[in-house]
Design an enzyme around this catalytic site. Structure first.
Site, PDB file in Angstrom:
ATOM      1  N   TYR A 112       0.836  -1.201   0.000  1.00  0.00           N
ATOM      2  CA  TYR A 112       0.000   0.000   0.000  1.00  0.00           C
ATOM      3  C   TYR A 112       0.874   1.256   0.000  1.00  0.00           C
ATOM      4  O   TYR A 112       1.821   1.369   0.765  1.00  0.00           O
ATOM      5  CB  TYR A 112      -0.885  -0.023   1.241  1.00  0.00           C
ATOM      6  CG  TYR A 112      -1.819   1.151   1.363  1.00  0.00           C
ATOM      7  CD1 TYR A 112      -3.081   1.113   0.789  1.00  0.00           C
ATOM      8  CD2 TYR A 112      -1.440   2.297   2.046  1.00  0.00           C
ATOM      9  CE1 TYR A 112      -3.951   2.181   0.905  1.00  0.00           C
ATOM     10  CE2 TYR A 112      -2.298   3.365   2.163  1.00  0.00           C
ATOM     11  CZ  TYR A 112      -3.551   3.316   1.598  1.00  0.00           C
ATOM     12  OH  TYR A 112      -4.402   4.383   1.708  1.00  0.00           O
ATOM     13  N   TRP A 114       1.376   5.491  -2.233  1.00  0.00           N
ATOM     14  CA  TRP A 114       1.096   6.314  -3.409  1.00  0.00           C
ATOM     15  C   TRP A 114       2.153   6.185  -4.489  1.00  0.00           C
ATOM     16  O   TRP A 114       1.848   6.240  -5.663  1.00  0.00           O
ATOM     17  CB  TRP A 114       0.966   7.779  -2.975  1.00  0.00           C
ATOM     18  CG  TRP A 114      -0.408   8.120  -2.495  1.00  0.00           C
ATOM     19  CD1 TRP A 114      -1.083   7.520  -1.470  1.00  0.00           C
ATOM     20  CD2 TRP A 114      -1.270   9.116  -3.013  1.00  0.00           C
ATOM     21  NE1 TRP A 114      -2.320   8.102  -1.304  1.00  0.00           N
ATOM     22  CE2 TRP A 114      -2.460   9.097  -2.248  1.00  0.00           C
ATOM     23  CE3 TRP A 114      -1.167  10.060  -4.034  1.00  0.00           C
ATOM     24  CZ2 TRP A 114      -3.526   9.962  -2.479  1.00  0.00           C
ATOM     25  CZ3 TRP A 114      -2.213  10.919  -4.260  1.00  0.00           C
ATOM     26  CH2 TRP A 114      -3.378  10.871  -3.491  1.00  0.00           C
TER      27      TRP A 114
END
Length: 770
Positions: A112, A114
């Protein structure tokens, strides 16, 4: 003197820009069409050559000498430099061992984070594609740390979260139509400064200013005054944290008691009002959810609640609910009750009115969508059925085979032997970091691709140095932004860093699936392939549709927006039969028989006030708000100029009310020790009336920096609040993250101030650099 290189287009989560590497430094210019560029762009220069960058592959000595297996030496052991071919051979052999002995269901590839705004070098897509092709799948995670509760509750009661967030009321509609915006949790510009695929125009400040100048009112409900910008001219209601549901109930109670609710709207467009209304009015439990009741819970005066309800009635009102409300115990409740309040006002589906979840949480909320598809890398097929709600990562590592509830069903945690992480930093976004360390100690092997020495990289068994976005070619695009951006390489890679794609291609070759992973394409061929659907769509629309080589040469391509049609909710309002919602009744669920049938006491069948467990007490009398930072995206580039410029005495800044500081003998600029039973950290004090009394605001994002890595409960000297936060789910329904709030105490720190070592490379890399 050689000619200076040209400025080339590129993109980031916090804005499009052009840049060049000239005479040993980065020169960067924000996109010229951006009316409000993000200051986070100032972090970019440090990204390329900072000593915190990882220069070469490294392997933990204990793993190298004793082989895979659980170890509490992760984060404590020496890391040994290795050549790329050596480490790739080792890793390929370990992947093969785990697959053959334990199966792909023993590999966690949630990864997980960005990572990059580029659509090809998107780390999650790359690692998921690799694990699907090479192993046949992996244990995945679902939902997000930002919206774990809403991602589950919203589809049950109205529609998909992404639809409510990204195809709903737009900023332009607010500027033109809204008469009153009631914002629960705020719409801080630091949050809307970022968008996952890049952003060319930051419009939020200008639209709020335009709405205010037209006469619109903004009301901020939250403990932090600056969660709406000055341009909104907002009235501030400093509510007690995690009591928004009680306030929403009281507002709705006032509307009903005074006959101000839209009964016709409720009858036509909602289902279950007749079950909910007796609870609201006190018929089921003897307690009317009126303003006097809510005032004692929320610290908002009863007369203020009644007056606000009257101001909302009969006007073009918008109820906006922020991510922050559902990042707490019972986080599903304010999301649901906000929708019910909006339904009682009858404004859903009207321009500038109704309900919006997460407006201003990101730069792609409150925007129109573009008319063309956006590039996305095919991740392949995952044959593994096991999964976890994303914030349950430590639970799965510590409790293999344990049972958990999620969205009406019971599941078992997988037995994870290998964790593969690329493009994220769980030591930023996860809670109770000392517990997370114990979880990572439980696996056989932890593999990390990382560009810099985050705590996650320091805890890895195998660390592979990855490039940053400006060291590779990519294509930037976002469904709510009108530019497709060819992202040129600005500088050569740092040290021996490689692209994730190059790393996975080499591993796939060793595992006998190289062609299946690459499909015979190099990077430039993949970019052309990903661009082609957008080009074809533009051609069909009669718009300029250059081929890829022309796009790459000529720069960003503007693409048309779709009409501002109000999305699903407007279509539903216009014809609720033809455009029924995908809920159990086809209407808005004020009461859900399906959710009620689950029997969850922490998420009943209609919105309910549930008293939080984690509340201030004698030992921890203050509320910590661990929100998003203003100077970086999550923990990305914490060593950059903008981030570093906001720190004081090298540490993250904690804001608290002057009265709370005076009671503890704390002055402006003092070093604070924040603590509770889970851990402790240091931060620098800033005294301000912009935070409500009883509140300490320490944003996330400071890299975890333990004073003693050998300790099981070290002091984080840098100011990472997640050493303090609780690692529990929002409810059995969603199991979302509750990291926004917890209870703490603070005191002045008078000891010798420990140095910040978060950015120092491990000894072996530092020695090699010398």
């Amino acid at each position: 003197m050689p000619e200076a290189p040209p400025f080339l287009p590129h993109s980031s989560h916090w804005g499009n820009f052009t840049a060049r590497w000239h005479e040993g430094r980065l020169e960067l210019r924000p996109h010229p069409g951006d009316p409000d560029p993000s200051p986070i762009l100032g972090n970019m220069e440090a990204a390329l050559r900072h000593p915190a960058r990882i220069a070469r592959p490294m392997v933990r000595r204990g793993w190298l000498e004793r082989g895979p297996g659980p170890s509490d030496m992760r984060g404590r052991d020496e890391l040994v430099p290795m050549e790329w071919d050596q480490v790739l051979d080792l890793l390929a052999a370990e992947l093969k061992r785990v697959k053959e002995r334990h199966g792909p269901q023993s590999v966690f590839g949630g990864s997980y984070g960005w990572s990059s705004a580029g659509r090809f070098h998107h780390a999650q897509s790359q690692v998921h594609r690799f694990l699907n092709v090479a192993l046949g799948g992996y244990v995945r995670s679902v939902n997000s740390y930002s919206a774990g509760a809403s991602g589950v509750i919203l589809p049950r009661i109205v529609g998909p979260m992404e639809t409510i967030s990204r195809r709903n009321v737009t900023w332009e509609a607010i500027a033109e139509h809204s008469e009153i915006v009631l914002s629960f949790g705020g719409m801080a510009l630091k949050n809307s400064a970022v968008a996952s695929g890049g952003i060319s125009r930051h419009i939020e400040r200008g639209c709020m200013r335009a709405a205010r100048e037209r006469g619109a009112e903004f009301v901020l409900v939250g403990p932090l005054r600056d969660d709406l910008p000055a341009e909104a001219g907002a009235e501030w209601l400093p509510i007690r944290p995690n009591t928004d549901t009680a306030l929403m109930l009281a507002l709705t109670h006032t509307l009903v008691a005074e006959g101000l609710h839209d009964a016709a709207f409720l009858a036509r467009y909602t289902d279950g009002w007749e079950v909910f209304q007796p609870y609201l009015m006190g018929g089921t439990d003897g307690q009317p959810k009126d303003a006097a009741w809510a005032a004692a819970i929320t610290d908002v005066p009863a007369e203020t609640i009644v007056a606000l309800a009257r101001r909302l009635a009969g006007r073009r009102s918008l109820i906006a609910v922020a991510h922050s409300l559902q990042r707490a115990e019972f986080g599903e409740q304010p999301v649901w009750m906000g929708l019910v309040l909006a339904a009682a006002l009858g404004q859903l589906g009207l321009p500038g009115g109704g309900y919006h979840y997460s407006l201003g949480a990101l730069g792609h909320t409150g925007r129109r969508n573009v008319k063309t598809p956006v590039a996305a890398l095919n991740q392949g097929r995952n044959s593994v059925r096991e999964f976890i709600p994303v914030a349950r990562i430590t639970d799965v590592l510590l409790n293999p085979g344990g049972r958990f509830d999620y969205d009406g069903k019971e599941y078992a945690y997988a037995d994870i032997r290998l964790v593969y992480w690329a493009g994220g930093n769980p030591f930023h976004h996860h809670q109770d970091l000392n517990r997370l360390r114990r979880g990572f100690a439980n696996v056989d092997t932890l593999v990390v691709h990382e560009s810099a020495w985050t705590a996650t990289a320091r805890h890895a068994d195998i660390v592979l140095p990855a490039t940053v976005t400006m060291e590779r070619e990519d294509i930037g695009a976002e469904p709510t932004d009108p530019l497709i951006v060819p992202m040129h390489r600005i500088a050569a890679p740092y040290g021996e860093a490689r692209d994730d794609y190059a790393i996975f291609s080499a591993l796939a070759e060793r595992l006998g699936c190289g062609d299946a992973f690459t499909e015979g394409r190099g990077v430039r061929e993949w970019l052309a392939f990903l661009y082609e659907p957008a080009r074809e769509a533009l051609e069909k629309l009669g718009q300029p549709a250059p081929d890829f080589e022309t796009l790459w040469r000529d720069g960003p391509l503007e693409i048309p927006f779709a009409p501002d049609d109000g999305g699903m909710l407007r279509a539903f309002r216009e014809d609720p039969e033809a455009n029924a919602l995908h809920t159990e009744s086809g209407r808005i669920q004020v009461f859900s028989p399906v959710i009620a049938s689950f029997g969850y006491s922490d998420c009943p069948g209609h919105p309910t006030w549930l008293e939080p467990v984690d509340v201030p007490n004698a030992e921890t009398p203050l509320r910590l708000i661990a929100n998003q930072p203003a100077t970086k995206l999550h923990s990305q580039l914490d060593f950059g100029a903008t981030s570093q410029g906001a720190k004081r005495r090298g540490r993250e800044v904690a804001r608290l009310h002057p009265d709370d500081a005076a009671a503890r003998g704390i002055a402006e600029g003092d070093i604070l020790r924040l603590f509770n039973a889970r851990g402790a950290c240091l931060a620098t004090a800033h005294l301000t009336t912009d935070v409500a009394p009883g509140i300490v605001n320490l944003p996330t994002g400071a890299w975890y920096d333990p004073d003693d890595a050998a300790s099981d409960t070290p002091l984080c000297v840098h100011g990472n609040p997640n050493v303090l936060t609780r690692d529990i789910g929002t409810s059995r329904l969603a199991q979302g993250c509750t990291g926004q709030l917890t209870s703490i105490e603070v005191e002045r720190f008078d000891g010798n101030l420990p140095p910040i070592r978060a950015y120092d490379p491990p000894g072996s890399q530092a020695l090699a650099a010398e």
